[in-house]
Structures are given as structure tokens and as C-alpha cells.
Motif scaffolding. Structure first.
Motif, PDB file in Angstrom:
ATOM      1  N   PRO A 108      -3.971 -20.666  44.027  1.00  0.00           N
ATOM      2  CA  PRO A 108      -5.443 -20.035  43.751  1.00  0.00           C
ATOM      3  C   PRO A 108      -6.166 -19.510  45.181  1.00  0.00           C
ATOM      4  CG  PRO A 108      -5.427 -22.371  43.511  1.00  0.00           C
ATOM      5  CD  PRO A 108      -4.129 -22.284  43.811  1.00  0.00           C
ATOM      6  N   HIS A 109      -5.611 -19.718  46.139  1.00  0.00           N
ATOM      7  CA  HIS A 109      -5.949 -19.207  47.664  1.00  0.00           C
ATOM      8  C   HIS A 109      -6.834 -17.832  47.130  1.00  0.00           C
ATOM      9  CE1 HIS A 109      -6.457 -17.967  51.584  1.00  0.00           C
ATOM     10  NE2 HIS A 109      -6.131 -19.100  52.065  1.00  0.00           N
ATOM     11  N   TYR A 110      -7.841 -17.268  47.897  1.00  0.00           N
ATOM     12  CA  TYR A 110      -8.316 -16.175  47.878  1.00  0.00           C
ATOM     13  C   TYR A 110      -7.154 -15.066  48.440  1.00  0.00           C
ATOM     14  CZ  TYR A 110     -10.030 -16.902  52.732  1.00  0.00           C
ATOM     15  OH  TYR A 110      -9.840 -17.130  54.102  1.00  0.00           O
ATOM     16  N   PRO A 111      -7.209 -13.707  48.016  1.00  0.00           N
ATOM     17  CA  PRO A 111      -7.987 -13.063  47.212  1.00  0.00           C
ATOM     18  C   PRO A 111      -7.534 -13.314  45.756  1.00  0.00           C
ATOM     19  CG  PRO A 111      -6.527 -11.373  48.339  1.00  0.00           C
ATOM     20  CD  PRO A 111      -6.435 -12.716  49.066  1.00  0.00           C
ATOM     21  N   TYR A 112      -8.793 -13.634  44.883  1.00  0.00           N
ATOM     22  CA  TYR A 112      -8.524 -14.149  43.410  1.00  0.00           C
ATOM     23  C   TYR A 112      -7.969 -12.746  42.588  1.00  0.00           C
ATOM     24  CZ  TYR A 112     -11.500 -17.724  45.065  1.00  0.00           C
ATOM     25  OH  TYR A 112     -12.080 -19.095  45.359  1.00  0.00           O
ATOM     26  N   ILE A 113      -6.683 -12.524  42.893  1.00  0.00           N
ATOM     27  CA  ILE A 113      -5.926 -11.510  42.125  1.00  0.00           C
ATOM     28  C   ILE A 113      -5.095 -12.401  40.967  1.00  0.00           C
ATOM     29  CG2 ILE A 113      -4.387  -9.573  42.145  1.00  0.00           C
ATOM     30  CD1 ILE A 113      -4.860  -9.561  45.303  1.00  0.00           C
ATOM     31  N   ALA A 114      -5.558 -12.335  39.763  1.00  0.00           N
ATOM     32  CA  ALA A 114      -5.060 -12.846  38.663  1.00  0.00           C
ATOM     33  C   ALA A 114      -4.063 -12.206  38.035  1.00  0.00           C
ATOM     34  CB  ALA A 114      -6.374 -13.231  37.746  1.00  0.00           C
ATOM     35  N   VAL A 115      -2.787 -12.773  37.694  1.00  0.00           N
ATOM     36  CA  VAL A 115      -2.051 -12.019  37.180  1.00  0.00           C
ATOM     37  C   VAL A 115      -2.489 -11.417  35.576  1.00  0.00           C
ATOM     38  CG1 VAL A 115       0.148 -12.698  38.110  1.00  0.00           C
ATOM     39  CG2 VAL A 115      -0.704 -13.926  36.039  1.00  0.00           C
ATOM     40  N   PRO A 116      -2.180 -10.119  35.304  1.00  0.00           N
ATOM     41  CA  PRO A 116      -3.063  -9.555  34.053  1.00  0.00           C
ATOM     42  C   PRO A 116      -3.010 -10.596  32.861  1.00  0.00           C
ATOM     43  CG  PRO A 116      -1.824  -7.893  35.303  1.00  0.00           C
ATOM     44  CD  PRO A 116      -1.562  -9.221  35.828  1.00  0.00           C
ATOM     45  N   GLU A 117      -1.810 -11.134  32.484  1.00  0.00           N
ATOM     46  CA  GLU A 117      -1.751 -12.010  31.284  1.00  0.00           C
ATOM     47  C   GLU A 117      -2.487 -13.146  31.364  1.00  0.00           C
ATOM     48  OE1 GLU A 117       2.722 -12.657  32.847  1.00  0.00           O
ATOM     49  OE2 GLU A 117       2.354 -13.643  30.909  1.00  0.00           O
ATOM     50  N   TYR A 118      -3.073 -13.634  32.536  1.00  0.00           N
ATOM     51  CA  TYR A 118      -4.070 -14.769  32.621  1.00  0.00           C
ATOM     52  C   TYR A 118      -5.379 -14.470  32.936  1.00  0.00           C
ATOM     53  CZ  TYR A 118       0.659 -17.047  32.983  1.00  0.00           C
ATOM     54  OH  TYR A 118       2.014 -17.204  32.967  1.00  0.00           O
TER      55      TYR A 118
END
Ligand SMILES: [Zn+2]
Length: 456
Positions: free
Chosen positions: A198-208
Motif C-alpha cells: 500500500p505504499h504511496y502513490p495510492y494507485i488502486a487496481v481498478p477492480e478494488y
């Protein structure tokens, strides 16, 4: 623990006990029995997750289902309630864990020279006959050479080192770690897998991305993939809703890291490695969400950063257990290097510090502030010391986990300050110059860190 049990029993008899009476303060250091880590003839599998706050993990009471796989694993493991990191950012934290030597001064060259002369855990385990490997997608822990590309990198000393660029799914790291285990399961080995997680940058995978409350329509200025510098630029004017949106993206990244760790743990079980391996899972530090006027990590020694999850599976410890005593993740240098031994020993008091590592300025940190932020945790108390700012704070972290109430006038302050100042003096790196090679390696690392967006 015994004292709390006795109080609990008395409470049952008297049937009217207030919660505060259960929370007796302990001025003495209450540690963990080192013998629970004894594991003769065991492999060691160390899984670390970057920037994972303890209070965002289900088994530690988080309100959202961010970590279903870790929670399930924790049901049959030793779960440590009070584990702390030696530093609030990655490289110094792992340096302390991989060397057992947390140097505390602010002179970068002296620190590099000091670590140049130190035997790292990977090397020590090689000498004990272990096949050693470190695999990570952090990207900043060293180059693709066997010893890393950095004289003080925590990776130094591992026989095999694989480093991938951070990717939001982390799948490559998981696949590579699984392949490595399949190929080497019959060897005596020490494997370290470090997830950028979860280290920044907070780029979440689209499905989550939307699982924990993030929405394009209601998050104001916050969007998925927004850079940490951009978020920091609006930190002071963030609305509560925007801050929640940042946290929900962080949670989505935790969910992805947990998914990957779950796949790795499943394979460890499939390969029957749980019978002959100690499996250690912890975070290097947490992240801050404006509790003390900061976002992300690296610039304070408060518990949003230092208090970390720690879950251990030891085949010699049959029963699952929740363990209250204080423990430093830095102790895993002694634990892992003595895993076969009758005499595992470590200190109960926990010392942590931040210092600048990447900059060429000797005495200034990322923001140009005078450096030196230190803390000591002993029993229920924590003393925070920032001599450059005249900050001295004492907290009872069992009663006040948010460190909101500075009990400066309590008599424990002078006792802890004395111990902390003695520790700082004792851990000063010796004054010497790094070699030409170390300087070259350091420059290469700084270029690497720049390419990852750590440095301006
Ligand atoms: Zn980190």
C-alpha cells in the motif's frame, strides 16, 4: 499479563469494575519471551508489507474487510499486539532489521561507512549454510547485482536478489516468489519477500478501487492515481470527505497486497513448508493521515508510523495466541540469526529514530528541517524527543494510543529521556569516511530513488 488476569478475576468477583481499573499502567518494560521464536532446523520465510498500518488490518480490529487472507492466517498464528518499527521509513527500518545496528546520528557518510563494515543478516545466514534470497517490487532497495547497488542497502548479503519496479497488482512479485519456493523447497533457506504493497502513490487496481468508499463523483479533488506530492500540496485544506477518499484508496491497495500475500501463503501450505519453516509477516512502518499534520511517512516517530502488524507462524508453537508484550521488529535480526539456538535474547525497550538518508545535505531532512526525531517505548510509556524543535512528549500509549495527551509532567519522562539520550550517544556511527566504491553505490541509489519519485 498475570497482573491483568488477577484484576480481571477480581472484577468478576466484585462485578463492578471500571475499565480504567483494568488498564493499570506499567512503568517497567514488559517484553516478549524470546524462547517462543526457537525453531531448530527451520527455514525462514520473511514476508514484509510496506506502509501497512496496524489499525487497518482486520485481525487488529479494523472496521473494513481489507485483509481477509492475513486475518485467516492469524487465526492459527502468534499475533503480536504491540510490535514497533525502529524507523518511520523503509531503508532505515530494514537497515536496523538486517544489521541489528540502528545507528542514530545524522551524518550520511558516517552511516554509510559504518554499515560498510557491518555483517548483514543475509550474509550471516549464508555463513550458517542457508540458501538466501530476497525478492521485492519496492524498486529502491538496491540494483540487480548480488549485493545490491548500495553500500548500506538492507538487501546486501543475500545470495539471490530480484528487484522489480513497483506495479499496482504486485502479481509479478508473487509469481516469482512462488516459483522460487517451488524450485528451492528442499534446500535449507532464508527467503525475504518485500511487497511495495500500500505504499504511496495510492494507485488502486481498478477492480478494488471502489471497495472502501472511493467514488469519482463524491471525492472532490481526490482521484485514483493522484500523486503523493499533489495530495500533500492540498493537505491543509483537505475536507473530511477527501481525507476519507485518500484512506479508501489506501485500503484498496491493502486489499490487493493481502490478496497477493494470501496466494503466497497458500503455496507455502501446498508445499508443506509450514511444518519446517518459521513464517514471519510484518510491516516496515505505517502511514499518517493528518493525525499530527502530516500525510504518508518518514517524518515523525508517532505510532501511526511505528506501531506495526506482526504475525508469526512457528511449527514449534502449536497454539494460536495473542501476545501483549512489547517487541521491536528490529529484534528479528537476533531471532533469525539465532533461530537454531537455545539462547535467543533481545531488549524489551524499543528505540526508534528517523534520519535523512537520501539527501546529500548532512544535517537536514526532506523538508529542510533540523533532523533528529527519536522515541523510546518502555512498558506502557513512550517518550518522543525532537531536540532540534525542543519537543519532549510523554504518552501512556496503552491508555492513549492516539498519543493525544502529552503527560509531560509525569515522573517517567526524565527516566526515559535519560535512557534515550544514552542510547543516541551509544549508537552514534563512528566518524569515518566511506570508500570510493560506497560513494559510487550511494550515487547510483540516489538516481534510482529519484527515478521512483522519492527525491526532487
Ligand atoms: Zn516502507
Amino acid at each position: 499479563m498475570k497482573k491483568i488476569l488477577i484484576v480481571l478475576l477480581l472484577c468478576l468477583v466484585l462485578a463492578g469494575c471500571q475499565k480504567t481499573e483494568l488498564m493499570e499502567s506499567n512503568t517497567e518494560s514488559s517484553g516478549v519471551d524470546p524462547s517462543i521464536f526457537k525453531c531448530p532446523d527451520c527455514n525462514v520465510i520473511l514476508i514484509t508489507i510496506d506502509s501497512l498500518r496496524v489499525d487497518h488490518v482486520g485481525t487488529y480490529g479494523y472496521k473494513y474487510n481489507t485483509t481477509p487472507n492475513l486475518d485467516k492466517w492469524a487465526e492459527n498464528s502468534l499475533v503480536f499486539e504491540n510490535a514497533y518499527s525502529p524507523a518511520p521509513h523503509t531503508i532505515p527500518a530494514f537497515q536496523a532489521i538486517m544489521t541489528g545496528k540502528p545507528v542514530s546520528n545524522d551524518n550520511r557518510d558516517e552511516i554509510i561507512a559504518f554499515y560498510e563494515k557491518t555483517t548483514f543478516l543475509g550474509k550471516l545466514m549464508q555463513e550458517k549454510g542457508y540458501l538466501t534470497a530476497a525478492i521485492t517490487d519496492h524498486g529502491g532497495l538496491g540494483g540487480e547485482s548480488p549485493n545490491g547497488s548500495f553500500s548500506a542497502t538492507p538487501i546486501k548479503g543475500f545470495e539471490i536478489f530480484k528487484s522489480y519496479a513497483p506495479e499496482s497488482s504486485s502479481r509479478k512479485l508473487t509469481e516469482e516468489s512462488i516459483n522460487w519456493l517451488r524450485s528451492n523447497k528442499n534446500e535449507k533457506f532464508f527467503l525475504w519477500v518485500h511487497y511495495f504493497g500500500p505504499h504511496y502513490p495510492y494507485i488502486a487496481v481498478p477492480e478494488y478501487a471502489h471497495m472502501f468508499g472511493f467514488s469519482n463523483n463524491s471525492c472532490g479533488r481526490i482521484y485514483n492515481g493522484m500523486g503523493n506530492n499533489e495530495m500533500n500540496a492540498i493537505r491543509a485544506s483537505l475536507t473530511a470527505q477527501e481525507l476519507n477518499c485518500i484512506i479508501s484508496l489506501y485500503d484498496a491497495r491493502i486489499y490487493n497486497a493481502d490478496k497477493n500475500v494470501g496466494l503466497l501463503l497458500d503455496e507455502i501450505k501446498n508445499l508443506n513448508l509450514t511444518n519446517n519453516s518459521m513464517i514471519i509477516i510484518f510491516a516496515d512502518h505505517g502511514d499518517e493521515f493528518n493525525e499530527k499534520g502530516r500525510l504518508f511517512h518518514g517524518d515523525s516517530v508517532y505510532n501511526s508510523l511505528l506501531h506495526v502488524p506482526l504475525i508469526v507462524r512457528n511449527p514449534y508453537q502449536a497454539l494460536p495466541s495473542r501476545i501483549d508484550g512489547n517487541i521491536a521488529t528490529q529484534n528479528f535480526f537476533d531471532i533469525i540469526s539465532n533461530i537454531d539456538s537455545e539462547n535467543i535474547e533481545f531488549e524489551n525497550e524499543i528505540f526508534s529514530r528517523k534520519y535523512p538518508f537520501y539527501r546529500t545535505d548532512k544535517y537536514y531532512d526532506f523538508s529542510g528541517d533540523f533532523v533528529g526525531k527519536y522515541s523510546i517505548i518502555s512498558g506502557d510509556y513512550k517518550f518522543v524527543y525532537e531536540p532540534g524543535y525542543n519537543v519532549e512528549e510523554l504518552f501512556n500509549i496503552k491508555k492513549d494510543p492516539a498519543e493525544a495527551n502529552n503527560i509531560y509532567f509525569s515522573p517517567e519522562r526524565s527516566k526515559l529521556k535519560e535512557k534515550l539520550v544514552a542510547w543516541i550517544k551509544d549508537k552514534k556511527a563512528e566518524s569515518s569516511k566511506p570508500s570510493e566504491n560506497a560513494i559510487k553505490e550511494q550515487k547510483e541509489t540516489e538516481e534510482r530513488m529519484k527515478s521512483l519519485g522519492y527525491l526532487n
